[in-house]
Write an enzyme that holds these catalytic residues in place. Structure first.
Site, short mmCIF file in Angstrom:
data_model
loop_
_atom_site.label_atom_id
_atom_site.label_comp_id
_atom_site.label_asym_id
_atom_site.label_seq_id
_atom_site.Cartn_x
_atom_site.Cartn_y
_atom_site.Cartn_z
N ASN A 83 0.85 -1.20 0.00
CA ASN A 83 0.00 0.00 0.00
C ASN A 83 0.88 1.25 0.00
OD1 ASN A 83 0.56 0.78 2.86
ND2 ASN A 83 -0.37 -1.21 3.24
N ASP A 138 -3.77 -6.51 5.01
CA ASP A 138 -4.71 -7.44 5.66
C ASP A 138 -4.54 -8.87 5.15
OD1 ASP A 138 -6.02 -5.62 7.37
OD2 ASP A 138 -7.05 -4.75 5.66
N PRO A 157 -1.80 -11.93 10.30
CA PRO A 157 -2.07 -11.74 11.73
C PRO A 157 -2.37 -10.27 12.01
CG PRO A 157 0.28 -12.05 11.33
CD PRO A 157 -0.42 -12.33 10.03
N ASP A 158 -3.23 -10.00 12.97
CA ASP A 158 -3.48 -8.63 13.40
C ASP A 158 -2.48 -8.34 14.52
OD1 ASP A 158 -4.46 -6.30 14.69
OD2 ASP A 158 -6.42 -6.63 13.78
N ILE A 159 -1.47 -7.55 14.19
CA ILE A 159 -0.36 -7.33 15.14
C ILE A 159 -0.85 -6.59 16.38
CG2 ILE A 159 1.93 -6.30 15.39
CD1 ILE A 159 2.16 -6.61 12.27
N PHE A 218 -3.96 2.97 15.56
CA PHE A 218 -4.37 4.04 14.66
C PHE A 218 -5.63 3.61 13.92
CE2 PHE A 218 -1.58 7.77 13.95
CZ PHE A 218 -0.77 7.58 15.04
N LYS A 237 -13.27 0.19 17.22
CA LYS A 237 -11.95 -0.43 17.02
C LYS A 237 -11.20 -0.56 18.34
CE LYS A 237 -10.45 0.17 12.94
NZ LYS A 237 -10.01 0.86 11.75
N LYS A 261 -9.93 -4.25 19.15
CA LYS A 261 -8.50 -4.55 19.14
C LYS A 261 -7.96 -4.74 20.56
CE LYS A 261 -7.69 -3.42 14.63
NZ LYS A 261 -6.84 -4.05 13.62
#
Ligand code: C5P
Length: 408
Positions: free
Chosen positions: A209, A277, A305-307, A325, A339, A343
């Site tokens: 990105n 993602d 993985p969602d760090i 963020f 979020k 998270k």
């Protein structure tokens, strides 16, 4: 905090009259202003009105015998904590870029050893001209902070970017630059992620990105300036490591997670990276070839993985303060609050990316904590970072409003 003082250079533009309001607003906040008025500036405001508001002698001449005996121009350039040029005209900025020293304002800008803030105001065509834009890029490369002007109707009847930013925005920027660095995070370890991740398809292609890494790198720098030991885990960007920061370069999301886990324990974790993602399930070991006959290869994707979520939910070694963020284009605060819960982090820095924030130099954010929503005015990304580092330092010092940090 001891009384702060700026050296204000007022350039010659129609917006010069607003610098009078700026002097007044700064005075209300205990910030003194010693003023240099350029020759062109005197066409728009008088030395008398400036002197009356600032309560000080106003300097206009480079070769003034009386001024030089009272305070020489070199001394003047160093007599304040910050030099502010407001309005910064196209001409004044061009002079500063080329190091001219043919009047008091330009000589002072060349001689100063203090941070410099330029607040531009000019006609939209002058602002958009290649020469002005090149000069601004050079000033920023030289370490000068240049604010973005406001967009709107102009005194000359045209419309667009070039209006002097609102006085409260200028005051917020000046206060951010004047804040003392107290090294309140000495002894703390901060872990920051930044930039994009790169997920390979084959040896030469990848999914990624546009993240520039600017905000994450400047947060790492601000935390280091507050005295923290900082580990910056960064995806591929072309920024130099900020001074005093340990840089760990990674490519993929899985490498980023591993580098973060390896860097624990940390007191603070800030997830600024734009993590991809998904990744291709299999990265081919040879370059994928065209199959011909209009057939294209199917790319099967797996979720990364969602760090942020992983670090937030650590049973052991969870940092006391975990910050995520949230870049949103609509319903900013509702999505960001959701979020925060999803998270499992402590704070969310929410920014509206529907405008020109992404890849730009300024950011307008809302800080969402258990205590509520704190909306900050639009400011340069460095100022956002300095203010965030300050909030974090306050949290660790125990004076953040309503914040309860996880057991330290
Ligand atoms: O869910 P979304 O991507 O909008 O969340 C953004 C936040 O989550 C950012 O702080 C980002 O760094 C983090 N994130 C992460 N790992 C992912 C995706 C997002 O740490 N795989």
């Amino acid at each position: 905090m001891s009384a702060k003082r700026i050296l204000l250079v007022i350039g010659g533009g129609i917006a010069a009259y607003k610098s009078l309001e700026l002097i007044r607003e700064l005075g209300r906040r205990g910030i003194g202003a010693r003023v240099i008025l350029t020759k062109a500036g005197t066409e728009f405001v008088t030395p008398l009105s400036v002197a009356a508001l600032s309560g000080e002698k106003v300097y206009t001449e480079l070769f003034s015998l009386t001024d030089e005996t009272e305070m020489g121009h070199i001394e003047l350039s160093r007599s304040a904590d910050l030099v502010v040029v407001c309005p910064a005209t196209a001409d004044l900025m061009a002079k500063a870029v080329h190091g001219h020293a043919n009047d008091l304002a330009s000589t002072t800008l060349l001689a100063t050893d203090k941070p410099v803030l330029m607040v531009p105001a000019m006609n939209v065509r002058m602002w958009q001209h290649g020469a002005t834009q090149r000069n601004i890029a050079q000033l920023r490369a030289d370490g000068v902070t240049v604010m973005e002007p406001d967009v709107g109707p102009m005194a000359c009847g045209e419309f667009g970017p070039g209006r002097l930013p609102d006085v409260p925005r200028i005051v917020a920027q000046i206060e951010a630059m004047l804040r003392p660095r107290q090294k309140r995070l000495a002894g703390r370890h901060a872990l920051v992620t930044a930039g994009p991740t790169r997920e390979p398809l084959d040896p030469v292609r990848y999914i990624s990105n546009h993240s520039s890494g600017k905000q994450g790198y400047s947060i790492a720098a601000a935390l280091a300036a507050e005295g923290a030991r900082v580990t910056l885990v960064s995806g591929p960007v072309s920024l130099p490591a900020p001074e005093g920061v340990t840089l760990v370069k990674v490519e993929t999301a899985r490498e980023m997670l591993k580098a973060c886990e390896d860097a624990l324990p940390a007191d603070i974790f800030i997830s600024v990276a734009a993590v991809a993602d998904w990744r291709p399930v299999k990265a081919a070991d040879k370059k994928l070839k065209l199959k011909g006959e209009g057939k294209s290869p199917a790319i099967e994707l797996a979720e990364n993985p969602d760090i942020l979520r992983t670090i937030s939910h650590k049973k052991k070694k969870r940092p006391a303060l975990v910050i995520g963020f949230a870049a949103e284009t609509h319903d900013l605060e509702r999505h960001a609050s959701e979020k925060l819960a999803r998270k499992g982090c402590d704070w969310i820095v929410a920014n509206d990316v529907s405008g020109d924030v992404m890849g730009g130099l300024e950011n307008e954010i809302a800080l969402i904590t258990q205590a509520g929503i704190d909306r900050w005015p639009r400011m340069p990304k460095e100022a956002v970072s300095a203010r965030l580092a300050e909030k974090i330092a306050e949290a660790f010092a125990g004076d953040a409003d309503g914040l309860s940090l996880a057991a330290e």
